[in-house]
Design an enzyme around this catalytic site. Structure first.
Site, PDB file in Angstrom:
ATOM      1  N   ASN A   1       0.793  -1.237   0.000  1.00  0.00           N
ATOM      2  CA  ASN A   1       0.000   0.000   0.000  1.00  0.00           C
ATOM      3  C   ASN A   1       0.824   1.284   0.000  1.00  0.00           C
ATOM      4  O   ASN A   1       0.320   2.336  -0.361  1.00  0.00           O
ATOM      5  CB  ASN A   1      -1.011  -0.002   1.150  1.00  0.00           C
ATOM      6  CG  ASN A   1      -0.341   0.016   2.500  1.00  0.00           C
ATOM      7  OD1 ASN A   1       0.754  -0.506   2.657  1.00  0.00           O
ATOM      8  ND2 ASN A   1      -0.983   0.618   3.474  1.00  0.00           N
TER       9      ASN A   1
ATOM     10  N   GLU B   1       4.718  -3.840  12.151  1.00  0.00           N
ATOM     11  CA  GLU B   1       3.649  -2.848  12.036  1.00  0.00           C
ATOM     12  C   GLU B   1       2.501  -3.540  11.339  1.00  0.00           C
ATOM     13  O   GLU B   1       2.649  -4.022  10.217  1.00  0.00           O
ATOM     14  CB  GLU B   1       4.110  -1.629  11.220  1.00  0.00           C
ATOM     15  CG  GLU B   1       5.041  -0.712  11.968  1.00  0.00           C
ATOM     16  CD  GLU B   1       4.465  -0.171  13.262  1.00  0.00           C
ATOM     17  OE1 GLU B   1       3.218  -0.117  13.389  1.00  0.00           O
ATOM     18  OE2 GLU B   1       5.241   0.176  14.156  1.00  0.00           O
TER      19      GLU B   1
ATOM     20  N   CYS C   1      -3.171   1.434   6.838  1.00  0.00           N
ATOM     21  CA  CYS C   1      -3.446   0.857   8.154  1.00  0.00           C
ATOM     22  C   CYS C   1      -3.820   1.939   9.144  1.00  0.00           C
ATOM     23  O   CYS C   1      -4.334   1.660  10.211  1.00  0.00           O
ATOM     24  CB  CYS C   1      -2.274   0.021   8.648  1.00  0.00           C
ATOM     25  SG  CYS C   1      -0.762   0.922   8.711  1.00  0.00           S
TER      26      CYS C   1
ATOM     27  N   GLU D   1       9.251   2.874  14.544  1.00  0.00           N
ATOM     28  CA  GLU D   1       9.944   3.214  13.302  1.00  0.00           C
ATOM     29  C   GLU D   1       9.999   4.729  13.145  1.00  0.00           C
ATOM     30  O   GLU D   1       9.240   5.452  13.769  1.00  0.00           O
ATOM     31  CB  GLU D   1       9.164   2.662  12.109  1.00  0.00           C
ATOM     32  CG  GLU D   1       9.037   1.164  12.104  1.00  0.00           C
ATOM     33  CD  GLU D   1       8.505   0.667  10.780  1.00  0.00           C
ATOM     34  OE1 GLU D   1       9.321   0.392   9.894  1.00  0.00           O
ATOM     35  OE2 GLU D   1       7.281   0.564  10.626  1.00  0.00           O
TER      36      GLU D   1
HETATM   37  C1  UN1 Z   1       0.245   7.187   6.681  1.00  0.00           C
HETATM   38  O1  UN1 Z   1      -0.890   7.138   7.153  1.00  0.00           O
HETATM   39  O2  UN1 Z   1       0.658   8.223   6.142  1.00  0.00           O
HETATM   40  O3  UN1 Z   1       0.592   0.610   5.994  1.00  0.00           O
HETATM   41  C2  UN1 Z   1       1.197   6.083   6.763  1.00  0.00           C
HETATM   42  C3  UN1 Z   1       0.185   1.684   6.422  1.00  0.00           C
HETATM   43  C4  UN1 Z   1       1.034   2.376   7.453  1.00  0.00           C
HETATM   44  C5  UN1 Z   1       1.561   3.665   6.977  1.00  0.00           C
HETATM   45  C6  UN1 Z   1       0.562   4.764   7.042  1.00  0.00           C
HETATM   46  N1  UN1 Z   1       2.112   1.510   7.836  1.00  0.00           N
HETATM   47  O4  UN1 Z   1      -0.849   2.166   6.017  1.00  0.00           O
END
Ligand code: UN1
Length: 509
Positions: free
Chosen positions: A150, A248, A282, A460
């Protein structure tokens, strides 16, 4: 047949055998390219190349590592339009969103270029007389990176840049759906001057390449972003070989809207957080928890805003929401829309397929109302443009609903009350709390991560990323960067139970 984009192993581009087609989700007739798929032996070669490169790479100066990262940053930023187009083509976020992500990746490399030269460590007086204590950070070794589809360039950037800045070698396995940005990023870093073996790209299947990385005793740590289910397996396998691990995973992020909220700002935060980037974040605002005094006005305004959004080809001007990334993800999204209806939620807007002049995975954003927090659509991560409104009485009930979840990545509140905003910042059980902002969209210079089932291990990004490479295993055979001195060297400092060489007794005169 055009020749495939190859894996980077040691000092060579390898892979004429098995390939995968990278398909544009906005136009299934558009093949972005053919990409090599590594087998287990190639993954093992990549790990061995990283291990062989580690002694000299970990002995380089921060300046040298920083210069390489800075060259890569400059190139990424200069090519943001072209790389943004590649990203939008393979993943499906809109071109402006994709260019924004590329810029974020460039800025991350620039940030860690400077971090590479930041003086590390401290000297503290010992509790024993005549002794001082040095606390230093040491590179960890070979880091295996497993990244999701993503954010095809930003997440690789925020894992690769700190790993390299702090003197580690990398084996990078991108998600199978988005090898294009991973290849382009690797190629840029190689040309920026990384020595052979410091960064290895192994595109391919999780069950082959990921498994090889998890099993190898030569990989010291794994950093993974992906689903909770896979994350749990990654953690179990890391423990079996005593690897450090950083995970994550998912979110079911609440965005509270209180009666006193600025309505247009709340609608913007909700629509952006829930549906932009096709909801495939996420950090997406998937649970909109709204107090009863503003509920009807909020739902009407969100619906009116959704009516004005254009779903379509990611590269077309005027598109607000691109396609879902793949057939599998589209099926999952539609399955959850059906589950919501079966559970008795009201589908207030959208949820249908959208026809465009190209064949792709186009789905209207779906807004559910009259939902309870106990419904599956409010408990399980859908990872698509699907959000639910949960009606609550007041702030206290909103806070309880927000925290009633297995996840804890991001949380948000829209309010003009300082009292409620301040209370929420302290009491939301989430790693990141936003006020009058979408839950998604984060800064690159501050720690990123969640609580509960969303994350595991150190944070992170920003300077906190240094904690992802704890000083747990000093390099075993670091070559002397300076000519050897004739004097006998003092005995090395003793190691603690974790193998850390944290105490170096210095006898004062
Ligand atoms: C964001 O919201 O800018 O996989 C980053 C994801 C997260 C990163 C989101 N690890 O959506």
């Amino acid at each position: 047949m055009t020749s495939p984009f190859k894996n980077r192993i040691g000092d060579a581009w390898i892979g004429d055998g098995d390939v995968t087609e990278n398909i544009n989700p906005s136009d299934l007739s558009d093949v972005v390219g053919l990409y090599a798929r590594a087998d287990a032996a190639q993954a093992a070669d990549a790990i061995a190349a990283a291990r062989a490169a580690f002694p000299s790479w970990s002995a380089t100066t921060g300046q040298m590592r920083g210069d390489i990262l800075e060259r890569a940053a400059a190139e990424i930023l200069a090519r943001r339009e072209e790389l943004g187009e590649l990203l939008a083509r393979e993943e499906g976020k809109t071109l402006p969103e994709a260019m924004g992500e590329v810029a974020r990746a460039g800025q991350i490399f620039r940030f860690f270029a400077a971090e590479a030269v930041r003086a590390a460590g401290e000297v503290v007086p010992s509790v024993r007389p005549g002794v001082s204590v040095e606390v230093t950070r040491e590179p960890l070794g070979v880091i295996g990176l497993i990244t999701p589809w993503n954010f095809p360039i930003a997440i690789p950037a925020w894992k690769i840049a700190p790993a390299l800045a702090y003197g580690n070698c990398v084996v990078f396995k991108p998600a199978e759906l988005v090898p294009g940005c991973a290849w382009a990023l690797t190629e840029i870093l190689v040309r920026a001057g990384l020595p052979a073996g410091v960064l290895n790209l192994v595109m391919g299947r999780g069950s082959v390449v990921g498994a090889a990385m998890l099993e190898s005793p030569e990989v010291d740590a794994i950093s993974f972003t992906g689903s909770v289910g896979t994350g749990r397996q990654v953690a179990e396998r890391c423990v079996a070989t005593m690897k450090k691990v950083q995970l994550e995973m998912g979110g079911k992020n609440p965005l509270i809207v209180l009666d006193d909220a600025d309505l247009p700002a709340a609608v913007e935060a909700a629509v952006n957080g829930a549906f932009f980037s096709t909801g495939q974040r996420c950090t997406a605002s998937s649970r909109l928890i709204v107090t009863e005094g503003i509920h009807d006005r909020f739902v009407a305004a969100v619906t009116a805003r959704l009516e004005r959004l254009t779903v379509g080809h990611a590269l077309r001007k005027g598109t607000d929401i691109g396609p879902v990334v793949s057939q599998d993800q589209l099926e999952q999204d539609r399955r959850y829309i059906a589950i919501g209806q079966d559970e008795g939620a009201r589908l207030a807007w959208g949820g249908g397929l959208v026809e465009c002049d190209t064949k792709g995975f186009f789905l209207q954003p779906a807004l559910f109302t009259e939902t309870t927090n106990a419904m599956r659509i409010n408990r399980e991560e859908i990872f698509g443009p699907v959000a639910s409104v949960v009606r609550v009485r007041d702030y206290e009930e909103a806070l309880a609903a927000a925290n009633d979840t297995a996840f804890g990545l991001a949380a948000g509140i829209c309010t003009t009350s300082l009292k409620h905003a301040s209370h929420f910042k302290r009491n939301a059980q989430a790693g990141m709390v936003m006020v009058n902002l979408p839950t998604a969209g984060v800064d690159y210079h501050v720690p990123f991560g969640g609580r509960k089932a969303s994350s595991y291990g150190p944070r992170e990004q920003g300077a906190y990323a240094a904690n992802s490479t704890p000083p747990s295993r000093p390099p075993t055979s670091t070559p002397e960067p300076f000519p050897r001195q004739r004097r006998a060297r003092p005995a090395p400092a003793p190691r603690d139970a974790w193998g850390r060489r944290t105490i170096s007794p210095t006898l004062l005169p």
